[in-house]
Scaffold this motif. Structure first.
Motif, PDB file in Angstrom:
ATOM      1  N   PHE A  83     -42.522 121.364 -12.952  1.00 23.17           N
ATOM      2  CA  PHE A  83     -42.199 122.280 -14.043  1.00 23.17           C
ATOM      3  C   PHE A  83     -43.423 123.061 -14.505  1.00 23.17           C
ATOM      4  O   PHE A  83     -44.553 122.615 -14.345  1.00 23.17           O
ATOM      5  N   SER A  87     -45.029 118.688 -18.005  1.00 19.08           N
ATOM      6  CA  SER A  87     -44.193 117.589 -18.500  1.00 19.08           C
ATOM      7  C   SER A  87     -44.631 116.223 -17.985  1.00 19.08           C
ATOM      8  O   SER A  87     -43.821 115.412 -17.575  1.00 19.08           O
ATOM      9  N   ALA A 145     -48.658 116.803 -11.468  1.00 19.42           N
ATOM     10  CA  ALA A 145     -47.206 117.032 -11.425  1.00 19.42           C
ATOM     11  C   ALA A 145     -46.732 117.242  -9.980  1.00 19.42           C
ATOM     12  O   ALA A 145     -45.660 116.788  -9.596  1.00 19.42           O
TER      13      ALA A 145
ATOM     14  N   ARG B 171     -38.349 118.088 -23.329  1.00 15.70           N
ATOM     15  CA  ARG B 171     -38.757 118.221 -21.925  1.00 15.70           C
ATOM     16  C   ARG B 171     -39.008 116.862 -21.267  1.00 15.70           C
ATOM     17  O   ARG B 171     -38.872 116.715 -20.058  1.00 15.70           O
ATOM     18  N   VAL B 175     -37.369 115.799 -17.752  1.00 14.70           N
ATOM     19  CA  VAL B 175     -38.107 115.393 -16.560  1.00 14.70           C
ATOM     20  C   VAL B 175     -37.645 114.010 -16.102  1.00 14.70           C
ATOM     21  O   VAL B 175     -37.564 113.724 -14.900  1.00 14.70           O
TER      22      VAL B 175
END
Ligand SMILES: Nc1ncnc2c1ncn2[C@@H]1O[C@H](COP(=O)(O)OP(=O)(O)OP(=O)(O)O)[C@@H](O)[C@H]1O
Ligand SMILES: [Mg+2]
Lengths: 258, 276
Positions: A83, A87, A145, B171, B175
């Motif tokens: 993302f 996140s 990530a 969020r 996720v």
């Protein structure tokens, strides 16, 4: 067998069926190992398309098929997300963040942590395993990530403006590095971006979308060998592609295309 | 910014960087000076007769009373241990009710819509007015104090749990689901750790409020514990003795607070790494 992801006549609506769909009539086929970028004006439905590809949204009609099987819920071993806002869980150490998806999939802690550590090394952050995400720079957090997604060995990596929050310098160098390691690993990538440069640099194929409702307006092949160096960005080919893309995503061209 | 350095900008002087530990030492010195100064002034004013020693006592008299009360006075020890017992019981009950209630309010929309307003209302009204009802239900002994402390504590804990869960950004749930996490995974990996700092704060507010409840109940409706003794001493003009108990209570709360802060900092270490 090589995998392929099919988007078949996809339509997504948010809420009431009376309103205009967010995206409609989308047909795409993405092959294993392919790098595909999606570009288009803000609000045209890029994120919607990507979320649907990852099984996060239920189609109003049509569907997403992975090797012929319909994808109806998130399955990070098939398609894993990166993302824009990273996140990462701020309360988990970097290595635990990377191990997260593996733990959810039921792997025991030891194996998950070993795989996570290997994945961190792969993105060049082997020494940051025991840090908290808040202790890393934005570029490093985005590498984490990416490692978190790759840890699941997904067939497709879905990236939604992953470098949008980074400065241009970091964005380019991280992009060059990541395209190389991902390409070498044979990873399939779908990348959404606002940046013309990124859309070309990362692509075997560029999907251009238009708004109102969100549809695919054009596919452009980028026939440039891998690995790509930053010099590619200053080449005449690149300039020509950039010019074409620039005109394609102007609002005037969109209305003409209608 | 380097976390060891605090930059102070004062007036038109250039910003000076002061080492954090030096700052802490200086602050401790200032604080100690203020507290000592307060006691010295109190003593002086009492000695020259500016304040009435019989009703306000004075530090040296309190110090003397301190010795008397702990040398061979079983009553003091009994009051302290009774109060500790009542407080621990009240806190345990407050946690046992407040935590699940808070989680239910935070996680279930129907429960929240039905009961949140009641909790907020109860939190807002002065509960001391209900003390006589507690006597009717729980009698004059420890029961009332435990129950009253528990009520004051659990409301605080519940609202803090709700605030903690609400503060978690959506969020993180997105996720979790994108990575194949179940509702249980969300609870263990997102809700509990994400709300932990607020829950911790809630437990601290809970313990303090429970203590207030216990003391008030002991003072007004019970014949046991520190609160009761303070009342008895005050009524008998044994101000020195009452002061000793008051100071002990205050110091206990301060020590507990410090301990709490230290353990909180350890348990939610990640919090200090988050930049806004
Ligand atoms: N959760 C939602 N609920 C309702 N409508 C939504 C939701 N998410 C997106 N939309 C709408 O769907 C359309 C497509 O949004 P989407 O976020 O996919 O666009 P995008 O191309 O990713 O835009 P951007 O480039 O700004 O990120 C927009 O009209 C948007 O308002
Ligand atoms: Mg988007």
């Amino acid at each position: 067998m090589t995998s392929h992801l099919n988007v078949d006549n996809l339509e997504i609506r948010y809420g009431d069926t009376a309103v205009e769909p967010a995206i409609t009539g989308i047909n795409l086929e993405i092959m294993q190992g392919e790098f595909v970028t999606v570009i288009g004006p803000s609000g045209c439905g890029k994120s919607t398309l990507l979320h649907a590809m990852g099984g996060m949204l239920a189609p109003a009609s049509g569907g997403i098929y992975l090797d012929g099987t319909e994808l109806t819920r998130p399955d990070p071993r098939q398609a894993a997300f990166v993302f824009q806002d990273y996140s990462l869980f701020p309360w988990k150490k970097v290595v635990d963040n990377v191990a997260m998806g593996l733990r959810f999939a039921g792997e025991d802690k030891k194996t998950a942590l070993e795989k996570a550590a290997a994945e961190l090394a792969f993105v060049g952050l082997g020494d940051k395993a025991d840090k908290y995400p808040g202790e890393l720079s934005g570029g490093m957090q985005q590498r984490v990530a990416v490692a978190r997604a790759l840890a699941l060995k997904p067939k497709f990596l879905l990236m939604d403006e992953p470098f949008g929050a980074l400065d241009e310098q970091t964005r380019r160098s991280l992009g060059q590095e990541l395209t190389k390691i991902l390409h070498d690993a044979g990873q399939s990538v779908v990348l959404i971006t606002h940046s013309l440069e990124e859309a070309i640099f990362w692509a075997d194929r560029i999907i251009v979308m238009k708004a109102g409702p969100g549809e695919v307006s054009k596919e452009i092949i980028v026939d440039e060998p891998w690995p790509r160096s930053l010099e590619f960005m200053t080449s005449e080919r690149f300039e020509n592609l950039r010019a074409e893309l620039f005109h394609r995503i102007q609002p005037t061209t969109v209305s003409e295309a209608k | 910014m380097d976390t060891n350095t605090i930059v102070l900008a004062r007036g038109r002087r250039p910003a000076i960087a002061l080492n954090a530990s030096a700052l802490a030492r200086k602050a401790t010195l200032y604080r100690t000076a203020l507290v000592l100064g307060f006691f010295v002034l109190w003593e002086l004013l009492a000695n020259i007769g500016a304040i009435d020693e019989r009703s306000a006592s004075k530090p040296t008299a309190i110090l003397a009373a301190f010795g008397d009360m702990f040398a061979g006075n079983a009553e003091t020890y009994q009051a302290l241990s009774d109060t500790l017992y009542v407080l621990v019981m009240a806190f345990i009950i407050a946690v046992a009710i407040g935590m699940p209630l808070g989680l239910a309010l935070a996680l279930n929309a129907t429960v929240r819509a039905a009961y949140m307003s009641i909790v907020i209302y109860l939190l807002g009204i002065p509960k001391t007015i209900f003390l006589p009802l507690f006597v009717l239900f729980f009698g004059l002994g420890n029961g009332s104090a435990i129950a009253f402390g528990a009520v004051l504590g659990f409301l605080q804990i519940a609202v803090n749990v709700v605030a903690g869960v609400d503060s978690i950004e959506p969020r993180f749930f997105r996720v979790t689901s994108a990575f194949g996490g179940s509702r249980w995974h969300s609870f263990v990996h997102v809700i509990l750790p994400g709300a932990a700092p607020a829950i911790f704060a809630g437990l601290w507010h809970g313990v303090r409020n429970a203590f207030v409840g216990v003391l008030i109940a002991q003072m007004f409706v019970s014949n046991i514990g520190i609160g009761y003794l303070v009342k008895v001493y005050t009524n008998n003009f044994q101000i020195d003795n009452a002061m000793v108990l008051i100071i002990i209570s205050a110091v206990a709360v301060i020590l507990l607070g410090t301990l709490w802060e230290l353990s909180e900092a350890r348990l939610t270490k990640w919090k200090s790494t988050v930049r806004s």
